[in-house]
Write a protein that holds these residues in place. Structure first.
Motif, PDB file in Angstrom:
ATOM      1  N   VAL A   1    -106.058  19.165  11.546  1.00  0.00           N
ATOM      2  CA  VAL A   1    -106.661  18.619  10.509  1.00  0.00           C
ATOM      3  C   VAL A   1    -107.793  19.214  10.112  1.00  0.00           C
ATOM      4  O   VAL A   1    -107.348  19.411   9.098  1.00  0.00           O
ATOM      5  N   ASP A   2    -107.827  19.689  11.116  1.00  0.00           N
ATOM      6  CA  ASP A   2    -109.774  19.671  10.731  1.00  0.00           C
ATOM      7  C   ASP A   2    -109.935  20.920  10.294  1.00  0.00           C
ATOM      8  O   ASP A   2    -111.051  21.918   8.912  1.00  0.00           O
ATOM      9  N   HIS A   3    -109.159  21.949  10.456  1.00  0.00           N
ATOM     10  CA  HIS A   3    -108.929  23.399  10.608  1.00  0.00           C
ATOM     11  C   HIS A   3    -108.869  23.902   9.136  1.00  0.00           C
ATOM     12  O   HIS A   3    -108.460  24.953   8.688  1.00  0.00           O
ATOM     13  N   ALA A   4    -107.935  22.146   8.837  1.00  0.00           N
ATOM     14  CA  ALA A   4    -106.630  22.842   7.847  1.00  0.00           C
ATOM     15  C   ALA A   4    -107.068  23.142   6.770  1.00  0.00           C
ATOM     16  O   ALA A   4    -108.179  21.920   6.527  1.00  0.00           O
ATOM     17  N   ARG A   5    -106.412  24.210   5.748  1.00  0.00           N
ATOM     18  CA  ARG A   5    -106.519  23.257   4.663  1.00  0.00           C
ATOM     19  C   ARG A   5    -105.374  22.167   3.251  1.00  0.00           C
ATOM     20  O   ARG A   5    -104.759  22.425   3.236  1.00  0.00           O
ATOM     21  N   PRO A   6    -106.022  22.070   2.355  1.00  0.00           N
ATOM     22  CA  PRO A   6    -104.841  21.001   1.501  1.00  0.00           C
ATOM     23  C   PRO A   6    -103.821  21.979   1.056  1.00  0.00           C
ATOM     24  O   PRO A   6    -103.977  23.255   0.969  1.00  0.00           O
ATOM     25  N   GLY A   7    -103.145  21.457   1.705  1.00  0.00           N
ATOM     26  CA  GLY A   7    -101.537  21.725   1.532  1.00  0.00           C
ATOM     27  C   GLY A   7    -101.009  23.192   3.111  1.00  0.00           C
ATOM     28  O   GLY A   7     -99.327  23.089   2.707  1.00  0.00           O
ATOM     29  N   ASP A   8    -101.676  22.855   4.092  1.00  0.00           N
ATOM     30  CA  ASP A   8    -100.836  23.189   4.890  1.00  0.00           C
ATOM     31  C   ASP A   8    -100.327  22.172   5.532  1.00  0.00           C
ATOM     32  O   ASP A   8     -99.839  20.909   5.276  1.00  0.00           O
ATOM     33  N   THR A   9     -99.053  22.467   6.652  1.00  0.00           N
ATOM     34  CA  THR A   9     -98.377  22.015   7.216  1.00  0.00           C
ATOM     35  C   THR A   9     -99.093  21.848   9.038  1.00  0.00           C
ATOM     36  O   THR A   9     -99.855  23.377   9.258  1.00  0.00           O
ATOM     37  N   ILE A  10     -99.051  20.611   9.577  1.00  0.00           N
ATOM     38  CA  ILE A  10     -99.260  21.017  10.819  1.00  0.00           C
ATOM     39  C   ILE A  10     -98.107  20.405  12.004  1.00  0.00           C
ATOM     40  O   ILE A  10     -97.792  19.400  11.482  1.00  0.00           O
ATOM     41  N   LEU A  11     -97.795  21.731  12.954  1.00  0.00           N
ATOM     42  CA  LEU A  11     -96.462  21.011  13.124  1.00  0.00           C
ATOM     43  C   LEU A  11     -96.783  20.663  14.426  1.00  0.00           C
ATOM     44  O   LEU A  11     -97.228  21.983  15.146  1.00  0.00           O
ATOM     45  N   LEU A  12     -96.043  19.589  15.186  1.00  0.00           N
ATOM     46  CA  LEU A  12     -95.713  19.499  16.184  1.00  0.00           C
ATOM     47  C   LEU A  12     -94.634  19.820  17.595  1.00  0.00           C
ATOM     48  O   LEU A  12     -93.693  19.271  16.615  1.00  0.00           O
ATOM     49  N   LYS A  13     -95.211  20.705  18.313  1.00  0.00           N
ATOM     50  CA  LYS A  13     -93.939  20.881  19.038  1.00  0.00           C
ATOM     51  C   LYS A  13     -93.742  19.679  19.399  1.00  0.00           C
ATOM     52  O   LYS A  13     -94.527  18.272  19.961  1.00  0.00           O
ATOM     53  N   ALA A  14     -91.979  19.360  20.772  1.00  0.00           N
ATOM     54  CA  ALA A  14     -92.097  18.512  21.130  1.00  0.00           C
ATOM     55  C   ALA A  14     -92.807  18.484  22.144  1.00  0.00           C
ATOM     56  O   ALA A  14     -93.682  18.842  22.838  1.00  0.00           O
ATOM     57  N   GLY A  15     -93.361  17.196  22.594  1.00  0.00           N
ATOM     58  CA  GLY A  15     -94.192  16.827  23.507  1.00  0.00           C
ATOM     59  C   GLY A  15     -95.245  15.118  23.379  1.00  0.00           C
ATOM     60  O   GLY A  15     -94.791  15.146  22.244  1.00  0.00           O
ATOM     61  N   ARG A  16     -95.770  15.722  23.962  1.00  0.00           N
ATOM     62  CA  ARG A  16     -97.191  14.730  23.995  1.00  0.00           C
ATOM     63  C   ARG A  16     -98.989  14.892  23.672  1.00  0.00           C
ATOM     64  O   ARG A  16     -99.631  15.790  24.265  1.00  0.00           O
ATOM     65  N   TYR A  17     -98.620  13.618  22.393  1.00  0.00           N
ATOM     66  CA  TYR A  17    -100.350  13.646  21.962  1.00  0.00           C
ATOM     67  C   TYR A  17    -101.003  12.316  22.066  1.00  0.00           C
ATOM     68  O   TYR A  17    -100.690  11.553  22.176  1.00  0.00           O
ATOM     69  N   GLU A  18    -102.079  13.010  21.854  1.00  0.00           N
ATOM     70  CA  GLU A  18    -103.471  11.880  21.535  1.00  0.00           C
ATOM     71  C   GLU A  18    -103.392  11.530  19.805  1.00  0.00           C
ATOM     72  O   GLU A  18    -103.436  12.853  19.569  1.00  0.00           O
ATOM     73  N   GLY A  19    -103.093  10.095  19.761  1.00  0.00           N
ATOM     74  CA  GLY A  19    -103.337   9.725  18.385  1.00  0.00           C
ATOM     75  C   GLY A  19    -105.027   9.783  17.786  1.00  0.00           C
ATOM     76  O   GLY A  19    -105.435  10.257  18.923  1.00  0.00           O
ATOM     77  N   GLY A  20    -104.508   8.766  17.213  1.00  0.00           N
ATOM     78  CA  GLY A  20    -106.225   8.247  16.524  1.00  0.00           C
ATOM     79  C   GLY A  20    -106.410   8.951  15.526  1.00  0.00           C
ATOM     80  O   GLY A  20    -107.537   9.959  15.514  1.00  0.00           O
ATOM     81  N   VAL A  21    -105.418  10.117  14.985  1.00  0.00           N
ATOM     82  CA  VAL A  21    -105.697  10.481  13.830  1.00  0.00           C
ATOM     83  C   VAL A  21    -106.087  10.766  12.500  1.00  0.00           C
ATOM     84  O   VAL A  21    -105.299  10.290  12.118  1.00  0.00           O
ATOM     85  N   LEU A  22    -107.284  11.299  12.238  1.00  0.00           N
ATOM     86  CA  LEU A  22    -108.083  10.781  10.490  1.00  0.00           C
ATOM     87  C   LEU A  22    -107.202  12.130   9.749  1.00  0.00           C
ATOM     88  O   LEU A  22    -107.613  13.338   9.957  1.00  0.00           O
ATOM     89  N   VAL A  23    -106.291  11.730   8.945  1.00  0.00           N
ATOM     90  CA  VAL A  23    -106.122  12.448   7.903  1.00  0.00           C
ATOM     91  C   VAL A  23    -107.002  12.585   6.510  1.00  0.00           C
ATOM     92  O   VAL A  23    -106.918  10.747   6.067  1.00  0.00           O
ATOM     93  N   ARG A  24    -107.056  13.067   5.651  1.00  0.00           N
ATOM     94  CA  ARG A  24    -108.020  12.812   4.450  1.00  0.00           C
ATOM     95  C   ARG A  24    -108.104  14.013   3.858  1.00  0.00           C
ATOM     96  O   ARG A  24    -108.611  14.153   2.257  1.00  0.00           O
ATOM     97  N   LYS A  25    -107.170  14.830   3.719  1.00  0.00           N
ATOM     98  CA  LYS A  25    -106.269  15.276   2.659  1.00  0.00           C
ATOM     99  C   LYS A  25    -105.312  15.707   2.699  1.00  0.00           C
ATOM    100  O   LYS A  25    -104.733  15.484   3.635  1.00  0.00           O
TER     101      LYS A  25
END
Length: 358
Positions: A48-72
């Motif tokens: 998220v931090d490295h992405a530019r506005p308009g980009d997509t973050i694609l998460l593959k099936a599996g487990r991830y750590e939450g607490g994700v902050l999005v501001r763009k």
């Protein structure tokens, strides 16, 4: 339920077709926007931090750590219910004064976050809320499973033009599966096609205007759908509750803080004006509390000056309300301005609300 009674899909950029041979990190979408692929165990926040506005973050099936902050403006897209966010060691939402969230989209009163889409993933077991929006515009939450979170499933505060479609909100303990509130004009936020089961409230619209709640299946909560005037300036109103299936919301939720005990209620209006409740199926909601029944109108919560606004100028029309207890329809709104027309029901308080009007 800190103040339940007393606290979007925007046309976000749709990435058409992920490049099947994308490099591990990212693939171009038409040259400008990128798809950033994140694999299980890796950091969503870093992407998220490295992405530019308009980009997509694609998460593959599996487990991830939450607490994700999005501001763009981003799309965060999983591969369905098998893409699972759980609490972890790093809660980035705490930086935005929103601890305990799975994904938080947080703007400011002067700078809303526009056009974020969260879709096709699971947020499970967060202390507060699965997906949380504050000061957003056109926030879309689509096909998300929000399960076993401590307060809410999916929420939007002080936000406009949200879209909450095709989600499942299950067993979110203290509050609502789906919540829209604290916005004088939500500008047509839509809550549609969701399943909300086993929460305190299935869908809650509090201190908000111009929200549409339609085509949802709401069952097994303490209250199915609630529109609430919590006493704040501006009240609640001009909302539409259409074509929902509201069945057997018969859990019992004990009173806590400033919230009374709840249970056995299909559709509940606590104050509010110029709302339309139409073409819903409301069956088997049974309880013995003052708020229990099929479709129930009560006065709003008292304002600071001590006066409660009545529920007034609401239209309750063409609903099927049957086998609810103590009554299918209840008007204890404090006003004679509410209209009950052509509802299919058998019992009401006062009597005669079930009569047909031609």
């Amino acid at each position: 339920m800190k103040r339940v009674f007393a606290a979007s899909v925007g046309t976000a950029v749709a990435v058409t077709g992920f490049a099947s041979m994308a490099p591990a990190s990212q693939a171009a979408d038409g040259g400008r926007h990128h798809v950033h692929v994140v694999k299980p165990g890796h950091s969503i926040q870093r992407a998220v931090d490295h992405a530019r506005p308009g980009d997509t973050i694609l998460l593959k099936a599996g487990r991830y750590e939450g607490g994700v902050l999005v501001r763009k403006r981003l799309t965060i897209r999983g591969e369905g219910n098998r893409t699972i966010l759980r609490p972890g060691r790093h809660d980035h939402c705490a930086k935005a004064k929103a601890p305990g969230m799975g994904i938080c989209v947080v703007g400011t009163p002067r700078h809303k976050v526009h056009g974020v889409t969260i879709r096709n993933l699971t947020v499970w077991g967060f202390k507060n809320t699965g997906v949380y929006g504050m000061h957003t515009d056109r926030l879309s939450v689509l096909a998300v499973l929000a399960k076993n979170n401590g307060e809410y499933g999916i929420t939007e505060f002080r936000s406009t033009r949200g879209r909450f479609l095709w989600n499942w909100t299950i067993d979110n303990r203290e509050d609502a599966g789906l919540y829209v509130g604290d916005t004088p004009d939500a500008r047509g936020t839509v809550v549609a096609g969701n399943h909300s089961l086993g929460n305190t409230l299935g869908v809650l619209v509090r201190h908000a205007h111009h929200v549409v709640v339609r085509d949802n299946e709401v069952a097994g909560n303490c209250v199915g759908i609630a529109l609430v005037d919590d006493g704040q300036v501006g009240g609640q109103g001009h909302n539409a509750v259409w074509k929902n299936k509201v069945v057997k919301n018969n859990r019992t939720c004990e009173a806590h803080e400033d919230v009374p005990a709840l249970g056995g209620t299909g559709i509940l209006l606590i104050g509010g004006e110029h709302n339309t409740i139409a073409k819903n199926v409301v069956k088997g909601n049974r309880g013995a509390l003052p708020s229990s029944g099929g479709i129930v109108l009560l006065p709003g919560e008292p304002q600071r000056n001590g006066h409660a606004r009545p529920a007034r100028y609401n239209l309750i029309e063409d609903n099927v309300a049957l086998r609810n207890a103590p009554f299918d329809l209840v008007d204890r709104s404090g006003s004679r301005t509410n209209r009950f027309r052509d509802n299919k029901c058998r019992t009401s308080d006062p009597r005669h609300l079930c009569r047909h009007h031609h």
